[in-house]
Design a protein around this motif. Structure first.
Motif, mmCIF file in Angstrom:
data_model
loop_
_atom_site.group_PDB
_atom_site.id
_atom_site.type_symbol
_atom_site.label_atom_id
_atom_site.label_comp_id
_atom_site.label_asym_id
_atom_site.label_seq_id
_atom_site.Cartn_x
_atom_site.Cartn_y
_atom_site.Cartn_z
ATOM 1 N N ALA A 14 0.833 -1.215 0.000
ATOM 2 C CA ALA A 14 0.000 0.000 0.000
ATOM 3 C C ALA A 14 0.864 1.260 0.000
ATOM 4 N N LEU A 15 1.954 1.233 0.753
ATOM 5 C CA LEU A 15 2.828 2.403 0.804
ATOM 6 C C LEU A 15 3.506 2.658 -0.539
ATOM 7 N N HIS A 42 14.631 1.277 5.293
ATOM 8 C CA HIS A 42 14.195 2.129 6.399
ATOM 9 C C HIS A 42 12.809 1.703 6.881
ATOM 10 N N LEU A 43 11.923 1.427 5.962
ATOM 11 C CA LEU A 43 10.579 0.981 6.313
ATOM 12 C C LEU A 43 10.633 -0.321 7.100
ATOM 13 N N GLN A 44 11.441 -1.243 6.646
ATOM 14 C CA GLN A 44 11.555 -2.530 7.333
ATOM 15 C C GLN A 44 12.113 -2.337 8.748
ATOM 16 N N ARG A 45 13.108 -1.505 8.866
ATOM 17 C CA ARG A 45 13.756 -1.280 10.161
ATOM 18 C C ARG A 45 12.840 -0.551 11.146
ATOM 19 N N ILE A 62 9.822 8.602 4.150
ATOM 20 C CA ILE A 62 10.568 7.681 3.286
ATOM 21 C C ILE A 62 11.234 8.465 2.149
ATOM 22 N N ALA A 63 10.553 9.466 1.614
ATOM 23 C CA ALA A 63 11.134 10.287 0.554
ATOM 24 C C ALA A 63 12.382 11.014 1.051
ATOM 25 N N GLN A 64 12.328 11.479 2.303
ATOM 26 C CA GLN A 64 13.488 12.166 2.882
ATOM 27 C C GLN A 64 14.653 11.200 3.060
#
Length: 74
Positions: A14-15, A42-45, A62-64
């Protein structure tokens, strides 16, 4: 597969879709970009925190991360 794993996968899909819509790219391109510039890592962490935010806030975060790692989407 555990319920938590299914939730993480569903959230990630979804993200990626939201990220693609936000930046006007195809989901496949968004996935490749997020993978290349460590957004997915980063998302996983930090899934435990990020999934509590709105999609909009998470896309920005996430974009940053990607920009900090050399990504150029603006």
């Amino acid at each position: 597969m555990s319920r938590e794993d299914k939730n993480i996968i569903g959230y990630t899909v979804a993200l990626i879709s939201e990220f693609a819509n936000h930046y006007g790219v195809r989901p496949r391109q968004a996935y490749a970009y997020l993978k290349r510039y460590k957004g997915l890592e980063h998302l996983q962490r930090h899934y435990g925190i990020l999934h509590t935010l709105s999609f909009s806030d998470t896309v920005e975060a996430i974009a940053q991360v990607c920009a900090n790692n050399g990504g150029g989407l603006r």
